[in-house]
Design a protein around this motif. Structure first.
Motif, PDB file in Angstrom:
ATOM      1  N   LEU A  97       0.841  -1.189   0.000  1.00 16.59           N
ATOM      2  CA  LEU A  97       0.000   0.000   0.000  1.00 16.59           C
ATOM      3  C   LEU A  97       0.880   1.245   0.000  1.00 16.59           C
ATOM      4  O   LEU A  97       2.011   1.214   0.486  1.00 16.59           O
ATOM      5  CB  LEU A  97      -0.894   0.014   1.235  1.00 16.59           C
ATOM      6  N   GLU A  98       0.331   2.311  -0.525  1.00 15.90           N
ATOM      7  CA  GLU A  98       1.120   3.533  -0.561  1.00 15.90           C
ATOM      8  C   GLU A  98       0.754   4.390   0.653  1.00 15.90           C
ATOM      9  O   GLU A  98      -0.428   4.678   0.881  1.00 15.90           O
ATOM     10  CB  GLU A  98       0.837   4.311  -1.840  1.00 15.90           C
ATOM     11  N   ALA A  99       1.766   4.779   1.430  1.00 13.13           N
ATOM     12  CA  ALA A  99       1.511   5.559   2.647  1.00 13.13           C
ATOM     13  C   ALA A  99       2.093   6.956   2.520  1.00 13.13           C
ATOM     14  O   ALA A  99       3.154   7.142   1.954  1.00 13.13           O
ATOM     15  CB  ALA A  99       2.138   4.862   3.855  1.00 13.13           C
ATOM     16  N   VAL A 100       1.367   7.935   3.055  1.00 12.95           N
ATOM     17  CA  VAL A 100       1.885   9.295   3.109  1.00 12.95           C
ATOM     18  C   VAL A 100       1.825   9.714   4.586  1.00 12.95           C
ATOM     19  O   VAL A 100       0.765   9.613   5.208  1.00 12.95           O
ATOM     20  CB  VAL A 100       1.045  10.276   2.265  1.00 12.95           C
ATOM     21  N   ALA A 101       2.982  10.145   5.127  1.00 18.85           N
ATOM     22  CA  ALA A 101       3.045  10.414   6.574  1.00 18.85           C
ATOM     23  C   ALA A 101       2.999  11.908   6.866  1.00 18.85           C
ATOM     24  O   ALA A 101       3.621  12.711   6.175  1.00 18.85           O
ATOM     25  CB  ALA A 101       4.322   9.802   7.147  1.00 18.85           C
ATOM     26  N   PHE A 102       2.255  12.266   7.906  1.00 15.64           N
ATOM     27  CA  PHE A 102       2.195  13.653   8.384  1.00 15.64           C
ATOM     28  C   PHE A 102       2.459  13.673   9.880  1.00 15.64           C
ATOM     29  O   PHE A 102       1.863  12.897  10.621  1.00 15.64           O
ATOM     30  CB  PHE A 102       0.818  14.267   8.085  1.00 15.64           C
ATOM     31  N   GLY A 103       3.332  14.585  10.300  1.00 21.37           N
ATOM     32  CA  GLY A 103       3.721  14.645  11.724  1.00 21.37           C
ATOM     33  C   GLY A 103       2.712  15.357  12.604  1.00 21.37           C
ATOM     34  O   GLY A 103       2.795  15.256  13.825  1.00 21.37           O
ATOM     35  N   SER A 104       1.762  16.117  11.971  1.00 25.14           N
ATOM     36  CA  SER A 104       0.782  16.802  12.811  1.00 25.14           C
ATOM     37  C   SER A 104      -0.509  16.991  12.014  1.00 25.14           C
ATOM     38  O   SER A 104      -0.495  17.023  10.781  1.00 25.14           O
ATOM     39  CB  SER A 104       1.317  18.170  13.234  1.00 25.14           C
ATOM     40  N   PRO A 105      -1.619  17.110  12.710  1.00 28.77           N
ATOM     41  CA  PRO A 105      -2.906  17.303  12.033  1.00 28.77           C
ATOM     42  C   PRO A 105      -2.885  18.565  11.184  1.00 28.77           C
ATOM     43  O   PRO A 105      -3.432  18.598  10.075  1.00 28.77           O
ATOM     44  CB  PRO A 105      -3.894  17.459  13.182  1.00 28.77           C
ATOM     45  N   GLU A 106      -2.230  19.612  11.705  1.00 29.26           N
ATOM     46  CA  GLU A 106      -2.194  20.888  10.981  1.00 29.26           C
ATOM     47  C   GLU A 106      -1.518  20.725   9.626  1.00 29.26           C
ATOM     48  O   GLU A 106      -1.977  21.243   8.606  1.00 29.26           O
ATOM     49  CB  GLU A 106      -1.464  21.946  11.812  1.00 29.26           C
ATOM     50  N   GLU A 107      -0.409  19.976   9.664  1.00 30.78           N
ATOM     51  CA  GLU A 107       0.344  19.753   8.436  1.00 30.78           C
ATOM     52  C   GLU A 107      -0.530  19.009   7.422  1.00 30.78           C
ATOM     53  O   GLU A 107      -0.572  19.335   6.237  1.00 30.78           O
ATOM     54  CB  GLU A 107       1.607  18.939   8.765  1.00 30.78           C
ATOM     55  N   PHE A 108      -1.237  18.028   7.925  1.00 29.75           N
ATOM     56  CA  PHE A 108      -2.098  17.231   7.050  1.00 29.75           C
ATOM     57  C   PHE A 108      -3.180  18.099   6.401  1.00 29.75           C
ATOM     58  O   PHE A 108      -3.384  18.095   5.196  1.00 29.75           O
ATOM     59  CB  PHE A 108      -2.714  16.087   7.864  1.00 29.75           C
ATOM     60  N   LEU A 109      -3.841  18.908   7.237  1.00 30.56           N
ATOM     61  CA  LEU A 109      -4.918  19.764   6.720  1.00 30.56           C
ATOM     62  C   LEU A 109      -4.386  20.740   5.680  1.00 30.56           C
ATOM     63  O   LEU A 109      -5.060  21.062   4.700  1.00 30.56           O
ATOM     64  CB  LEU A 109      -5.563  20.547   7.870  1.00 30.56           C
ATOM     65  N   ALA A 110      -3.178  21.209   5.911  1.00 31.51           N
ATOM     66  CA  ALA A 110      -2.605  22.198   5.003  1.00 31.51           C
ATOM     67  C   ALA A 110      -2.259  21.573   3.644  1.00 31.51           C
ATOM     68  O   ALA A 110      -2.300  22.247   2.616  1.00 31.51           O
ATOM     69  CB  ALA A 110      -1.360  22.818   5.635  1.00 31.51           C
ATOM     70  N   ARG A 111      -1.918  20.298   3.676  1.00 25.64           N
ATOM     71  CA  ARG A 111      -1.387  19.723   2.447  1.00 25.64           C
ATOM     72  C   ARG A 111      -2.321  18.751   1.747  1.00 25.64           C
ATOM     73  O   ARG A 111      -2.061  18.364   0.600  1.00 25.64           O
ATOM     74  CB  ARG A 111      -0.048  19.025   2.749  1.00 25.64           C
ATOM     75  N   VAL A 112      -3.366  18.327   2.414  1.00 29.75           N
ATOM     76  CA  VAL A 112      -4.214  17.283   1.820  1.00 29.75           C
ATOM     77  C   VAL A 112      -5.006  17.819   0.613  1.00 29.75           C
ATOM     78  O   VAL A 112      -5.470  18.963   0.612  1.00 29.75           O
ATOM     79  CB  VAL A 112      -5.154  16.677   2.886  1.00 29.75           C
ATOM     80  N   ASP A 113      -5.074  16.977  -0.408  1.00 29.45           N
ATOM     81  CA  ASP A 113      -5.839  17.308  -1.616  1.00 29.45           C
ATOM     82  C   ASP A 113      -7.308  16.989  -1.342  1.00 29.45           C
ATOM     83  O   ASP A 113      -7.632  15.862  -0.961  1.00 29.45           O
ATOM     84  CB  ASP A 113      -5.270  16.444  -2.757  1.00 29.45           C
ATOM     85  N   PRO A 114      -8.228  17.950  -1.523  1.00 28.01           N
ATOM     86  CA  PRO A 114      -9.638  17.688  -1.206  1.00 28.01           C
ATOM     87  C   PRO A 114     -10.206  16.493  -1.993  1.00 28.01           C
ATOM     88  O   PRO A 114     -11.131  15.844  -1.524  1.00 28.01           O
ATOM     89  CB  PRO A 114     -10.333  18.982  -1.600  1.00 28.01           C
ATOM     90  N   ASP A 115      -9.613  16.229  -3.150  1.00 24.57           N
ATOM     91  CA  ASP A 115     -10.118  15.118  -3.947  1.00 24.57           C
ATOM     92  C   ASP A 115      -9.318  13.846  -3.739  1.00 24.57           C
ATOM     93  O   ASP A 115      -9.387  12.915  -4.557  1.00 24.57           O
ATOM     94  CB  ASP A 115     -10.087  15.488  -5.438  1.00 24.57           C
ATOM     95  N   ALA A 116      -8.535  13.809  -2.668  1.00 18.68           N
ATOM     96  CA  ALA A 116      -7.669  12.653  -2.433  1.00 18.68           C
ATOM     97  C   ALA A 116      -8.501  11.395  -2.294  1.00 18.68           C
ATOM     98  O   ALA A 116      -9.637  11.425  -1.818  1.00 18.68           O
ATOM     99  CB  ALA A 116      -6.848  12.868  -1.182  1.00 18.68           C
TER     100      ALA A 116
END
Lengths: 206, 612
Positions: A30-49
């Motif tokens: 599986l392909e994993a993408v790691a984020f160290g904090s929720p804020e980072e995730f929200l900032a970078r996540v693609d809405p259509d992911a």
């Protein structure tokens, strides 16, 4: 739909755990993408992911549950899986109510974890199918004239043609014509199907 | 009975009496000065007897014989006088002394070689004279020039005496100088001059040598007697002082015993320790046993011996105070606690002494140890309770590495079961597993340190590190409670002295309280600041929260036992913390913040030097 765009988004403030879980996912193909904090995730996540999110419940700043709510409010429809150090009942209830796929306790066994991830991905996929269908229905709905729409509403409300005609102040015959056009435009083979479409489009709730 | 007989007999008797007294004193005290004086007095007495015979003899041959023998007696008188001055006054030039002796010796030798004697070439007869109401006989004859040698010796004697008087005067002893310089010299001069007048100028008078020398004898006797009186006075005073001292000591001992105390002193030069009876009893010393420092140390508890020795050494080296608490093991094996205090004395003559007092403080020490034990028990209990409350957080701290380890290990298994496994990846995984395992071990180590129930250890501590360690344990708890922590822990603070565990306990307690206080706030508003700093020669750790603060009337009571504002908790945490900090010689305090919330702080004395 395509497996190559499907990703598992990992959010955990603990780098070692993040790294280890990423490896576990990779080892399972599986392909994993790691984020160290929720804020980072929200900032970078693609809405259509596409894929799913694995969230640690306890994180500094925004915790997992708050992040889940933030995702929902932004209309990001990624199925969510929770990991927690010490799962207490109120937390898990809240998570499940928020639409979590599962609520797992650390340390987590690979079989359990991967099964839950796959389930989440599956749910993501089916969710996507649903959403596509809804979109189709909405586009068909958009082709209806206002009068046709009024007739549709009467039909899904379970009223007779005569009653609909009375309400709208038009002849029963005219209602029938509109109804045939609606069935045609909506590509519905039966009234039951039409009702289901209206449900999915949220028409009945409106 | 004639006057001359009476007077000359009295003269002789006086001289003999003084001679007897000083013979006894001289023999008893082995004092050569007194013996020389006795010899001088005896010679003077014999001289008086010879003069008396001379006066009453009408026979010229008898006169010739008496004069000849008088020279011999006078020689002895001469010798005893010069040596007396020499030994008693420690004065008179050596060469002068021997010159006097030799010249006089020569005159005596000539006296016996020449007929009839040194004074006369020929004795022609005797001449009667009325003297003091009776008839006495004077020698008549042809005067010999050789007599001058005897007169020269008398002159030399005078010079010798004057010189001796001058030496004594310069030495500052004016009284004695006057005694030799005036009385002795005058009497010697009178005797010499008078004799010369009788013999050469035809003065019609009997010889008065013995009378003049009685003066010398009397003057010397006065001096010697003065000495005897003075020494007996001194002895009497010494006796009184001794008696007073003994009485004082008895009184002191009595007072000391009433106060359960032991008096002691350590004579360093003689390596001897004296102590009052009670002290000997405790240590099991025999009645007359001599106690030296080595014997004394045998009774000191082996663990306390080194410190005890160091304290004694330090006191002797600096000449200051001695203070020490140590244990004594009695012969029956029982241990007693002794508190000793003393002072170094460097008295003239008695050498260096350490003198002091000791008290058996066993009951107090036992009570103190018991209360320390109880305090340690309570401290431990409070710590365990607190860790119990933190257990969720602690479990989480352990869970993180365990989660990483399990996921890593299972990932590795999967990689290895694949075809053409990526061994580099597996190696990296193993390295991470080792890393995480160590981390888990570290958490357990911190926990074990805090759970340990051991002796309180005073050591030099890097305060920032100690505080950081405690905060690490609370990390998960802080995250769970949504508390944002800012820590200001400079690495270059001076070292603190104290017990690591107890200081961490205080930090944990303060942080836990601060978190509890902020429960009422929204998680994003829960901010906590922990800082360590050096201030006013001590170290200070403050924990500031932004909770509702301390209401009036609470600040004074937060440290009271069983006082609590929480719905749970016994209200012992802060009371225990205050005890801990006080035992470290610091202070625990609380105050409201200007911008809301409360700050708790504690101080610790700086141990000096930089932290490691």
């Amino acid at each position: 739909m395509n497996a190559t765009t499907e990703r598992v988004y990992l959010v955990d403030d603990e780098p070692a755990v993040l790294k280890a879980l990423s490896r576990l996912l990779r080892s399972a193909g599986l392909e994993a993408v790691a984020f160290g904090s929720p804020e980072e995730f929200l900032a970078r996540v693609d809405p259509d992911a596409e894929g799913c999110v694995v969230l640690d419940v306890a994180m500094p700043g925004l915790d997992g549950l708050a992040l889940q709510e933030a995702l929902v409010s932004r209309g990001i429809a990624l199925p969510t899986l929770f990991l927690t150090g010490h799962g207490d009942v109120p937390q898990s209830v809240r998570a499940m109510k928020g639409g979590a796929v599962d609520f797992l306790t650390k340390p987590v066994d690979d079989a359990v974890f991967l099964r839950a991830v796959r389930e989440a991905l599956e749910r993501g996929r089916s969710g996507r199918t649903d959403r596509e269908e809804s979109a189709r229905i909405r586009s068909r709905l958009a082709t209806l004239t206002p009068r046709e729409r009024e007739v549709l509403e009467g039909v899904v409300a379970g009223r007779l043609n005569k009653q609909i005609g009375g309400e709208l102040g038009i002849a029963e015959k005219t209602v029938k014509v509109h109804r045939g056009r609606v069935m045609e435009k909506m590509e519905a083979r039966s009234v039951a199907e039409l009702v289901r479409m209206a449900d999915r489009a949220g028409l009945r709730r409106a | 009975m004639s006057w001359t007989t009476v007077l000359w007999s009295m003269d002789a008797a006086a001289c003999l009496t003084l001679a007897t007294i000083h013979l006894v004193i001289g023999l008893r005290r082995r004092a050569p000065a007194n013996l020389l004086f006795a010899l001088m007095a005896v010679s003077a007495a014999v001289m008086a007897a010879l003069e008396l015979f001379l006066m009453h003899s009408p026979v010229p041959e008898v006169h010739a014989g008496i004069v000849r023998w008088a020279h011999a007696v006078f020689f002895v008188l001469f010798l005893s006088l010069v040596f007396f001055v020499r030994t008693y006054f420690r004065a008179g030039r050596t060469w002068l002394l021997w010159t006097v002796v030799v010249v006089r010796g020569v005159s005596v030798a000539l006296n016996f070689l020449i007929d009839p004697n040194l004074n006369y070439v020929r004795i022609t007869g005797v001449r009667p004279l009325r003297f003091l109401g009776e008839t006495i006989y004077l020698t008549e004859g042809v005067f010999s020039e050789r007599t001058r040698i005897a007169q020269l010796s008398s002159l030399l004697l005078l010079i010798y005496l004057i010189d001796a008087a001058r030496t004594v005067w310069r030495r500052g002893d004016r009284r004695r100088a006057v005694l030799i310089g005036s009385s002795t010299t005058i009497f010697v001069a009178v005797a010499a001059v008078h004799t010369a007048l009788v013999m050469q100028a035809g003065l019609r008078s009997p010889y008065l040598i013995s009378v003049a020398y009685l003066g010398v004898v009397a003057a010397m006797a006065y001096e010697l007697t003065f000495d005897v009186i003075r020494s007996s006075e001194l002895a009497r005073r010494l006796q009184i002082a001794d008696a007073e001292l003994r009485e004082g000591e008895q009184r002191m001992t009595l007072a000391a015993e009433a106060a359960n105390a032991v008096l002691w002193h350590f004579d360093v030069e003689r390596n001897e320790i004296w102590m009052s009876e009670r002290g000997r009893e405790i240590r099991g010393y025999g009645g007359g046993e001599r106690i030296d420092f080595r014997r004394f140390q045998e009774s000191v508890h082996p663990e306390d011996l080194e410190g005890f020795r160091a304290a004694v050494d330090a006191a002797l080296r600096t000449g200051g105070e001695f203070e020490r608490e140590y244990r004594v093991v009695r012969p029956d094996g029982e241990t007693r606690w002794i508190a000793a205090r003393g002072r170094v004395e460097t008295g003239v003559g008695s050498g260096t002494r350490l003198r002091g007092i000791s008290i058996d403080v066993t009951p107090r020490m036992l009570a103190q140890l018991e209360s320390e034990r109880q305090r340690s028990e309570l401290t431990h209990l409070s710590r365990v309770t607190m860790l119990g409350e933190l257990s969720g957080s602690l479990a989480h701290e352990l869970n993180q590495p365990l989660t990483a380890i399990l996921a890593n290990a299972q990932a590795a298994e999967r990689f290895l079961s694949q075809e053409g496994p990526d061994l580099d990846e597996v190696r990296a995984i193993l390295a991470d597993i080792v890393e995480e395992d160590k981390r888990a071990g570290e958490v357990i180590r911190r926990l074990r340190v805090l759970l340990k129930k051991g002796e309180v250890e005073r050591q030099s501590l890097p305060l920032s590190e100690v505080v950081r360690d405690a905060l690490e344990l609370m990390r998960s708890d802080l995250v769970n409670r949504g508390v944002t922590l800012t820590a200001e822990l400079p690495p270059d603070l001076p070292a603190a002295v104290g017990d690591r565990v107890q200081i961490q306990q205080v930090v944990l307690n303060l942080v836990a309280n601060a978190c509890d206080a902020m429960e009422v706030l929204e998680p994003r508003d829960r901010r906590l600041n922990v800082r360590a700093e050096a201030a006013n020669g001590c170290l200070r750790v403050s924990v500031a929260d932004c909770g509702p603060g301390l209401p009036a009337g609470v600040v004074e009571r937060v440290f009271d036992p069983f006082f609590t504002t929480k719905t749970h908790g016994m209200g012992l945490g802060l009371a225990v913390c205050r005890t801990i900090v006080a035992a470290h010689g610091g202070e625990l305090g609380a105050a409201g913040n200007a911008g809301g919330g409360a700050t708790f702080h504690f101080t610790l004395p700086a141990g000096g030097g930089g932290a490691a």
